[in-house]
Design an enzyme around this catalytic site. Sequence first.
Site, PDB file in Angstrom:
ATOM      1  CB  THR A  66      -0.914   0.005   1.255  1.00  9.98           C
ATOM      2  OG1 THR A  66      -1.800  -1.101   1.144  1.00  9.98           O
ATOM      3  CG2 THR A  66      -1.712   1.283   1.373  1.00  9.98           C
ATOM      4  CG  ASP A 110      -1.445  -7.040  -2.174  1.00 12.01           C
ATOM      5  OD1 ASP A 110      -2.325  -6.181  -2.256  1.00 12.01           O
ATOM      6  OD2 ASP A 110      -1.316  -7.805  -1.190  1.00 12.01           O
ATOM      7  CB  SER A 111       2.759  -8.181   1.396  1.00 10.08           C
ATOM      8  OG  SER A 111       1.687  -8.187   2.282  1.00 10.08           O
ATOM      9  CB  SER A 112      -1.925 -11.039  -0.409  1.00 11.88           C
ATOM     10  OG  SER A 112      -2.412 -10.139   0.541  1.00 11.88           O
ATOM     11  CB  THR A 130       0.797  -4.116   6.549  1.00 11.43           C
ATOM     12  OG1 THR A 130      -0.494  -4.043   5.933  1.00 11.43           O
ATOM     13  CG2 THR A 130       1.435  -2.756   6.584  1.00 11.43           C
ATOM     14  CG  ASP A 131      -2.451  -7.653   3.763  1.00  9.92           C
ATOM     15  OD1 ASP A 131      -2.777  -6.911   4.705  1.00  9.92           O
ATOM     16  OD2 ASP A 131      -3.047  -7.661   2.659  1.00  9.92           O
ATOM     17  CB  THR A 162       0.829 -10.896  15.255  1.00  7.81           C
ATOM     18  OG1 THR A 162      -0.157 -11.561  14.511  1.00  7.81           O
ATOM     19  CG2 THR A 162       0.179 -10.149  16.401  1.00  7.81           C
ATOM     20  CD  GLN A 181      -7.331 -21.688  18.557  1.00  8.40           C
ATOM     21  OE1 GLN A 181      -8.309 -21.021  18.863  1.00  8.40           O
ATOM     22  NE2 GLN A 181      -7.424 -22.938  18.160  1.00  8.40           N
ATOM     23  CB  CYS A 182      -3.773 -16.950  23.820  1.00  9.59           C
ATOM     24  SG  CYS A 182      -5.179 -17.684  24.612  1.00  9.59           S
TER      25      CYS A 182
HETATM   26  N1  ASP Z   1      -2.580  -5.759   0.661  1.00 10.45           N
HETATM   27  C1  ASP Z   1      -1.515  -4.841   1.022  1.00 10.45           C
HETATM   28  C2  ASP Z   1      -0.237  -5.626   1.075  1.00 10.45           C
HETATM   29  O1  ASP Z   1      -0.006  -6.340   2.016  1.00 10.45           O
HETATM   30  C3  ASP Z   1      -1.822  -4.173   2.313  1.00 10.45           C
HETATM   31  C4  ASP Z   1      -0.732  -3.245   2.808  1.00 10.45           C
HETATM   32  O2  ASP Z   1       0.211  -2.899   2.138  1.00 10.45           O
HETATM   33  O3  ASP Z   1      -0.831  -2.810   3.940  1.00 10.45           O
HETATM   34  O4  ASP Z   1       0.556  -5.531   0.172  1.00 10.45           O
END
Ligand code: ASP
Length: 355
Positions: A25, A69-71, A101-102, A178, A291-292
């Site tokens: 982003t 995109d980090s996804s 950030t993902d 996280t 999971q906590c």
């Molecule tokens: N979908 C974006 C990514 O992880 C979200 C971000 O950058 O915060 O690349």
Amino acid sequence: MQVVSLIVSLYIMSPHILIIYTGGTIGMKQDPQSGALVPFNFWQITEEVPELKRFDYQLDALSFTPLVDSSDIRPDFWIQLAQTIKQHYDTYDGFVVLMGTDTMAYTASALSFMLEDLEKPVVFTGSQLPIGMLRTDGKENFISAVEMAAAKGPDGRPQVPEVCIFFENQLFRGNRTTKYSAEQFNAFRSPNFPPLAEAGIRIKYNNGFIRYPETWGKPLKIHTSLCCDLAIIKLFPGIQEKTVKGILAIPGLRAVILETYGSGNAPTLPWLIQALKNAIEGGILVCNVSQCHAGSVAMETYATGILLKHAGVLGGHDITTESAVAKIILLTGQYNDNKIINEKFDTNIRGEISI
Ligand code: ASP
């Protein structure tokens, strides 16, 4: 003559920082046709942050192609990043990685394990709003990340020679983080470890929590043998035998992260315990991660945990799922012998667990 040599030495003294732009982003703008956010050229980012020129640092930048995109990030991206840092390691005092950030917590965790004997800062940052937007959080994140990557302690050595994530106003150990919020600027948490630095009017470094090398001057080594034959089983009330057994029967599976309740507890269902025991005896590593978000796995606390321990499940201490994923990908990539992997998983390698 004297003036020239003074200028030269000042130039040499000023920190030399490499910015590695990978996408996310922070460097996106709206596509006029679809309205979706898509990456744009890095040089526009530096135009958006002219404040960087006010540092007396030498800043160089390189951009990954294609921007992602980090996804879409996969372990081969981690290898490319580790190799890029290794290639430029001797030339620079610190590195800032701009990414989405993902999956930043996974990538920062992975890099922490891949870079051995790291003595320079590798600071990841990104933003929730694109850097070109008026209310962007990207500018401050970027500027502070650069400052932290360049910071030296009183002994002239790097202040934070670790893989870190800077976000909003805190610098965290990367393998402790996280992504907590998809909405707030304060997007990351490090529930089991204090921040390494906090940016207020001044940047306050928490030296007592920063990992410094025992002896300086070792060359950086990178580990790039990775194995992704890993699955995560997240327990929930009602999880079915066919689901668990189906996952454990995946051909070639090396390891499973079992996301348990509370301090590492699971249902006492005989079929579950037996299925895990059989898998472990068949050479699959089963690692217990809670999971906590805060607190630690302690399988001996409840009868529901002790059964897992007796079945041969490994305790993950207070590791995050992101860090456990990265650690297992690295360990199963490096070693075939499960005894070694068990030992290493139970060892604090890069500050990822509190023992
Ligand atoms: N979908 C974006 C990514 O992880 C979200 C971000 O950058 O915060 O690349």
